[in-house]
Design a protein around this motif. Structure first.
Motif, PDB file in Angstrom:
ATOM      1  N   ASP A 383     -26.046 -17.384 -20.641  1.00 36.87           N
ATOM      2  CA  ASP A 383     -25.015 -16.357 -20.736  1.00 36.87           C
ATOM      3  C   ASP A 383     -23.655 -17.022 -20.532  1.00 36.87           C
ATOM      4  O   ASP A 383     -23.420 -17.641 -19.479  1.00 36.87           O
ATOM      5  N   PRO A 384     -22.751 -16.933 -21.509  1.00 35.80           N
ATOM      6  CA  PRO A 384     -21.440 -17.593 -21.380  1.00 35.80           C
ATOM      7  C   PRO A 384     -20.683 -17.170 -20.131  1.00 35.80           C
ATOM      8  O   PRO A 384     -20.050 -18.005 -19.471  1.00 35.80           O
ATOM      9  N   ALA A 385     -20.750 -15.884 -19.773  1.00 40.25           N
ATOM     10  CA  ALA A 385     -20.048 -15.425 -18.582  1.00 40.25           C
ATOM     11  C   ALA A 385     -20.625 -16.063 -17.324  1.00 40.25           C
ATOM     12  O   ALA A 385     -19.890 -16.393 -16.374  1.00 40.25           O
ATOM     13  N   THR A 386     -21.936 -16.263 -17.320  1.00 36.11           N
ATOM     14  CA  THR A 386     -22.573 -16.897 -16.175  1.00 36.11           C
ATOM     15  C   THR A 386     -22.178 -18.358 -16.080  1.00 36.11           C
ATOM     16  O   THR A 386     -21.934 -18.888 -14.980  1.00 36.11           O
ATOM     17  N   ASP A 387     -22.111 -19.053 -17.211  1.00 31.90           N
ATOM     18  CA  ASP A 387     -21.691 -20.456 -17.195  1.00 31.90           C
ATOM     19  C   ASP A 387     -20.269 -20.592 -16.662  1.00 31.90           C
ATOM     20  O   ASP A 387     -19.969 -21.513 -15.880  1.00 31.90           O
ATOM     21  N   LEU A 388     -19.386 -19.694 -17.062  1.00 38.52           N
ATOM     22  CA  LEU A 388     -18.017 -19.728 -16.542  1.00 38.52           C
ATOM     23  C   LEU A 388     -18.005 -19.474 -15.038  1.00 38.52           C
ATOM     24  O   LEU A 388     -17.253 -20.118 -14.294  1.00 38.52           O
ATOM     25  N   LEU A 389     -18.853 -18.537 -14.596  1.00 35.71           N
ATOM     26  CA  LEU A 389     -18.953 -18.268 -13.170  1.00 35.71           C
ATOM     27  C   LEU A 389     -19.413 -19.507 -12.420  1.00 35.71           C
ATOM     28  O   LEU A 389     -18.858 -19.857 -11.363  1.00 35.71           O
ATOM     29  N   LEU A 390     -20.418 -20.199 -12.944  1.00 37.97           N
ATOM     30  CA  LEU A 390     -20.925 -21.403 -12.293  1.00 37.97           C
ATOM     31  C   LEU A 390     -19.835 -22.469 -12.170  1.00 37.97           C
ATOM     32  O   LEU A 390     -19.695 -23.119 -11.132  1.00 37.97           O
ATOM     33  N   LEU A 391     -19.089 -22.664 -13.241  1.00 37.60           N
ATOM     34  CA  LEU A 391     -18.020 -23.664 -13.199  1.00 37.60           C
ATOM     35  C   LEU A 391     -16.964 -23.278 -12.170  1.00 37.60           C
ATOM     36  O   LEU A 391     -16.444 -24.142 -11.443  1.00 37.60           O
ATOM     37  N   ASP A 392     -16.644 -22.000 -12.104  1.00 41.18           N
ATOM     38  CA  ASP A 392     -15.683 -21.548 -11.098  1.00 41.18           C
ATOM     39  C   ASP A 392     -16.224 -21.756  -9.689  1.00 41.18           C
ATOM     40  O   ASP A 392     -15.492 -22.142  -8.775  1.00 41.18           O
ATOM     41  N   LEU A 393     -17.517 -21.477  -9.502  1.00 39.66           N
ATOM     42  CA  LEU A 393     -18.135 -21.706  -8.192  1.00 39.66           C
ATOM     43  C   LEU A 393     -18.054 -23.184  -7.811  1.00 39.66           C
ATOM     44  O   LEU A 393     -17.755 -23.532  -6.665  1.00 39.66           O
ATOM     45  N   ALA A 394     -18.334 -24.060  -8.770  1.00 37.39           N
ATOM     46  CA  ALA A 394     -18.272 -25.500  -8.507  1.00 37.39           C
ATOM     47  C   ALA A 394     -16.852 -25.919  -8.124  1.00 37.39           C
ATOM     48  O   ALA A 394     -16.663 -26.763  -7.238  1.00 37.39           O
ATOM     49  N   ARG A 395     -15.859 -25.324  -8.769  1.00 37.96           N
ATOM     50  CA  ARG A 395     -14.469 -25.651  -8.412  1.00 37.96           C
ATOM     51  C   ARG A 395     -14.158 -25.195  -6.994  1.00 37.96           C
ATOM     52  O   ARG A 395     -13.457 -25.895  -6.240  1.00 37.96           O
ATOM     53  N   GLN A 396     -14.653 -24.013  -6.630  1.00 33.74           N
ATOM     54  CA  GLN A 396     -14.438 -23.538  -5.272  1.00 33.74           C
ATOM     55  C   GLN A 396     -15.116 -24.445  -4.248  1.00 33.74           C
ATOM     56  O   GLN A 396     -14.559 -24.709  -3.183  1.00 33.74           O
ATOM     57  N   VAL A 397     -16.314 -24.915  -4.589  1.00 33.70           N
ATOM     58  CA  VAL A 397     -16.999 -25.845  -3.702  1.00 33.70           C
ATOM     59  C   VAL A 397     -16.175 -27.114  -3.547  1.00 33.70           C
ATOM     60  O   VAL A 397     -15.990 -27.632  -2.422  1.00 33.70           O
ATOM     61  N   GLU A 398     -15.672 -27.633  -4.637  1.00 33.99           N
ATOM     62  CA  GLU A 398     -14.879 -28.863  -4.592  1.00 33.99           C
ATOM     63  C   GLU A 398     -13.658 -28.697  -3.692  1.00 33.99           C
ATOM     64  O   GLU A 398     -13.284 -29.612  -2.946  1.00 33.99           O
ATOM     65  N   GLN A 399     -13.043 -27.519  -3.733  1.00 28.71           N
ATOM     66  CA  GLN A 399     -11.836 -27.284  -2.964  1.00 28.71           C
ATOM     67  C   GLN A 399     -12.118 -26.961  -1.496  1.00 28.71           C
ATOM     68  O   GLN A 399     -11.292 -27.241  -0.630  1.00 28.71           O
ATOM     69  N   ARG A 400     -13.291 -26.383  -1.221  1.00 28.18           N
ATOM     70  CA  ARG A 400     -13.504 -25.813   0.111  1.00 28.18           C
ATOM     71  C   ARG A 400     -14.606 -26.458   0.938  1.00 28.18           C
ATOM     72  O   ARG A 400     -14.731 -26.148   2.128  1.00 28.18           O
ATOM     73  N   TRP A 401     -15.422 -27.306   0.365  1.00 26.71           N
ATOM     74  CA  TRP A 401     -16.630 -27.704   1.076  1.00 26.71           C
ATOM     75  C   TRP A 401     -16.347 -28.427   2.382  1.00 26.71           C
ATOM     76  O   TRP A 401     -17.189 -28.449   3.290  1.00 26.71           O
ATOM     77  N   ARG A 402     -15.176 -29.023   2.522  1.00 26.49           N
ATOM     78  CA  ARG A 402     -14.832 -29.702   3.772  1.00 26.49           C
ATOM     79  C   ARG A 402     -14.314 -28.739   4.841  1.00 26.49           C
ATOM     80  O   ARG A 402     -14.047 -29.151   5.972  1.00 26.49           O
ATOM     81  N   HIS A 403     -14.157 -27.450   4.503  1.00 25.86           N
ATOM     82  CA  HIS A 403     -13.615 -26.486   5.453  1.00 25.86           C
ATOM     83  C   HIS A 403     -14.677 -26.037   6.456  1.00 25.86           C
ATOM     84  O   HIS A 403     -15.875 -26.041   6.182  1.00 25.86           O
ATOM     85  N   ARG A 404     -14.198 -25.626   7.608  1.00 26.96           N
ATOM     86  CA  ARG A 404     -15.082 -24.898   8.527  1.00 26.96           C
ATOM     87  C   ARG A 404     -15.321 -23.490   7.972  1.00 26.96           C
ATOM     88  O   ARG A 404     -14.506 -22.950   7.243  1.00 26.96           O
ATOM     89  N   ASP A 405     -16.448 -22.888   8.347  1.00 25.09           N
ATOM     90  CA  ASP A 405     -16.735 -21.533   7.882  1.00 25.09           C
ATOM     91  C   ASP A 405     -17.514 -20.760   8.929  1.00 25.09           C
ATOM     92  O   ASP A 405     -17.818 -21.282  10.007  1.00 25.09           O
ATOM     93  N   GLU A 406     -17.817 -19.489   8.610  1.00 20.08           N
ATOM     94  CA  GLU A 406     -18.613 -18.661   9.526  1.00 20.08           C
ATOM     95  C   GLU A 406     -20.105 -18.782   9.275  1.00 20.08           C
ATOM     96  O   GLU A 406     -20.906 -18.286  10.084  1.00 20.08           O
ATOM     97  N   GLY A 407     -20.518 -19.386   8.174  1.00 22.76           N
ATOM     98  CA  GLY A 407     -21.914 -19.711   7.957  1.00 22.76           C
ATOM     99  C   GLY A 407     -22.803 -18.539   7.581  1.00 22.76           C
ATOM    100  O   GLY A 407     -22.376 -17.387   7.489  1.00 22.76           O
ATOM    101  N   ILE A 408     -24.059 -18.844   7.379  1.00 22.57           N
ATOM    102  CA  ILE A 408     -25.048 -17.872   6.926  1.00 22.57           C
ATOM    103  C   ILE A 408     -25.227 -16.727   7.921  1.00 22.57           C
ATOM    104  O   ILE A 408     -25.531 -15.602   7.537  1.00 22.57           O
ATOM    105  N   TRP A 409     -25.006 -16.990   9.218  1.00 24.44           N
ATOM    106  CA  TRP A 409     -25.242 -15.953  10.231  1.00 24.44           C
ATOM    107  C   TRP A 409     -23.992 -15.150  10.544  1.00 24.44           C
ATOM    108  O   TRP A 409     -23.999 -14.347  11.471  1.00 24.44           O
TER     109      TRP A 409
END
Length: 627
Positions: A383-409
């Motif tokens: 699904d083209p919309a899903t592929d675009l979503l995945l790429l956007d998610l990957a960009r967010q990961v690239e920008q944020r993965w070093r951040h602290r977060d509130e986690g799964i819980w």
């Protein structure tokens, strides 16, 4: 492994409730014949029956004999959501059939916001009583407006206000007293009385009088057809079917999937760990969609995928993606307390809304990407919309993965570098790579960058989330604490199950994070300085306990895994349902109910146990669970 024997009636236990639903909403039915929780027309609407979180005066609808000789016997019809309760009295036997009408065939058809209760005489005669105490607005309407309407030989009662009306229909005379709708009647063998409760939204036409028998026939056919699609035929298939149906009951017909149909059922009796789960977590819904896909129910996952892409696009893209939404994609989930409700067994506060909606939870990217990957493995068309979503998610990961977060819980204390969050950030990139590599046209530079990002995250986790002295991954970077979510490391393929760091983590959690009977706590709670920023403690987390069984199986200890799974299945209610947590001291379920996390974890565990897998250094656990 079988459903545990039916226990004696103990009023008030969470697991004393059954759940019925129809992909619009759900209701909880206590074994004493009372519906104690009902929100119409959808899961997150204000409850019209809310005695579950208060007293009878906050709304209930009980149908039961006036003099039952023994506790009722109840069951679901097949693997569906039609509840049958048989009452035995000194003079005869009667049956109550509870259900919510299912959607009519065809795309976009919504189910009726309605509960139907049918009383059937089986033997002899039985005197039955119906008490409908409708209290709209979470029980704030102590004496609602009641209008008695005769309609073609039935009794119609309109309850509510000028803005919201509930219609209570009966095929026999009823009376109204101080806002209660009452009926007392006798049924003999072969006789039937039908009651129905229907919500009428502002501006809608008055709903027609329901045809109970026809609606029941349609509901039976719906659930037979749906459950027949399940592709799991291994051991304990009934348990998996019940888990699958529970997950289906959390699926809204517009595509969203709620975490549970209830709010504020406590994780500690008398404590403050009470949350509203009637919303759509991209994480939780992704995990449910993944489990349903693996069980052959791809349609629900595809509806969720469409809901997800539509909701995120409408809400401003992945940069502004929330960790919780309303069923219609609503972003405002302002958390507030309902001070007039004392809470389940005095466990206050009762909350509606959820303040965690504004948190940063990095793991969400991974669960979404993994669900989309699993769906493609199962045959979902690209699904083209899903592929675009995945790429956007990957960009967010690239920008944020070093951040602290509130986690799964969803901690409400200071943010941390949670190890599980970083692992799932890696999963997001890994699954995006797998999906993009299947496309006929591939951007090789993009793939190279994603490979580099995945390697970077992986190395960081292994360097900072692992304690070499104790041979275990830790809850967060620099912390000595453990976390039940670390048990997912081999399941998501971050490391192979035979890696010494994985084995060390599983064994450390088994030693330090389990109750005496082997159930797993999410993390250690202390009298002071809890990681989650909350006072008090909680029960064992049932999903984490299933994850331990999975991890034991994967590292080559199947006998222990089997024993733990047996113990977990024995904790289910007589109807095969599980809440979020379990109190091993009091021997009772805790938390919102029934819980999606527990249901999908059960189904995934039984699937895994049914397919023993050889270990190899290149093994990826998610491939082992391939549909």
């Amino acid at each position: 492994m079988s459903v545990s024997a039916q226990p004696a009636v103990v009023p008030g236990l969470i697991e004393d409730h059954a759940v019925i639903g129809n992909t619009g909403s759900a209701a909880l039915v206590h074994r004493d014949g009372a519906i104690t929780w009902l929100c119409l027309p959808r899961f997150d609407a204000p409850a019209v029956l809310a005695s579950l979180l208060g007293t009878d005066d906050h709304g209930l609808w009980r149908i039961a004999p006036t003099d039952a000789a023994e506790p009722p016997v109840r069951r679901y019809e097949g693997a569906g959501a039609v509840l049958v309760t048989d009452w035995h009295t000194a003079t005869g036997t009667a049956r109550v059939v509870d259900f919510m009408p299912t959607p009519t065939p065809g795309p976009g058809n919504a189910p009726a916001p309605q509960v139907i209760r049918m009383v059937e005489g089986l033997t002899g005669t039985v005197v039955m009583r119906s008490l409908g105490r409708l209290r709209p607005g979470y029980g704030t309407t102590s004496l609602p407006l009641v209008r008695d309407v005769d309609d073609a030989g039935t009794r119609r009662i309109a309850v509510g206000s000028a803005s919201e009306v509930y219609w209570l229909d009966a095929t026999m005379p009823v009376t109204v007293h101080q806002g209660d709708v009452r009926a007392e009647f006798t049924v003999g063998a072969g006789q039937q009385v039908v009651f129905a409760l229907t919500h009428q939204a502002p501006g809608e036409l008055v709903p027609p009088v329901p045809d109970g028998p026809t609606a029941l026939q349609a509901a039976r056919a719906y659930w037979r057809t749906w459950s027949a699609r399940c592709t799991y035929y291994g051991p304990d298939r009934p348990a998996v079917l019940r888990a699958a149906t529970t997950l289906k009951l959390l699926c809204h017909h517009e595509g969203g999937i709620v975490a549970a149909p209830t709010t504020s059922l406590p994780e500690e009796i008398g404590g403050q760990r009470n949350w509203d789960y009637r919303y759509v977590w991209p994480r939780d819904s992704a995990l449910t969609a993944t489990a349903l896909t693996r069980l052959g129910h791809l349609d629900e996952a595809l509806a969720w995928r469409q809901w997800l892409t539509r909701t995120i696009a409408t809400a401003g893209g992945t940069q502004r993606m929330q960790v919780i939404y309303g069923l219609g994609g609503e972003k405002d989930l302002t958390e507030r307390t309902l001070a007039h409700l004392p809470g389940y067994q005095a466990s206050a506060p009762v909350r509606v809304g959820n303040g965690a909606a504004g948190q940063l939870q990095l793991d969400v990217f991974g669960e979404i990407a993994d669900a989309l990957w699993t769906m493609e493995q199962a045959g979902a068309a690209p699904d083209p919309a899903t592929d675009l979503l995945l790429l956007d998610l990957a960009r967010q990961v690239e920008q944020r993965w070093r951040h602290r977060d509130e986690g799964i819980w969803e901690i409400r204390g200071p943010r941390r570098h949670f190890t599980h969050s970083k692992v799932m950030a890696w999963v997001a990139v890994d699954r995006t790579l797998r999906i993009l590599e299947r496309r006929p046209v591939v951007d090789t530079v993009l793939l190279a960058n994603l490979h580099q990002l995945a390697d970077q995250i992986h190395a960081d986790v292994c360097a900072n989330g692992y304690d070499p002295q104790n041979n275990t991954f830790t809850q967060s970077y620099g912390s000595p604490d453990l976390d039940g979510a670390l048990l997912l490391i081999p399941r998501v393929g971050f490391l192979p199950p035979d890696d010494k760091r994985v084995i060390g983590t599983v064994e450390a959690i088994q030693r330090h994070l389990t109750t005496p009977d082997g159930l797993v706590r999410r993390y250690v709670t202390r009298e002071a300085d809890n990681v989650d920023g909350l006072a008090g403690h909680e029960g064992a987390f049932l999903a984490c306990s299933f994850w331990l069984a999975d991890a034991l199986h994967l590292i080559g200890r199947p006998a222990e895994a089997h024993d733990l799974t047996e113990r977990l299945l024995a904790l289910r209610s007589d109807l095969g349902l599980l809440a979020e947590e379990y109190d091993p001291a009091e021997k009772r379920q805790l938390g919102n109910y029934p819980q999606g996390f527990s249901a999908w974890s059960l189904a995934d565990s039984l699937r895994l146990m049914a397919a023993p897998l050889p270990l190899s250094e290149r093994h990826r656990a998610d491939d082992a669970l391939r549909v």
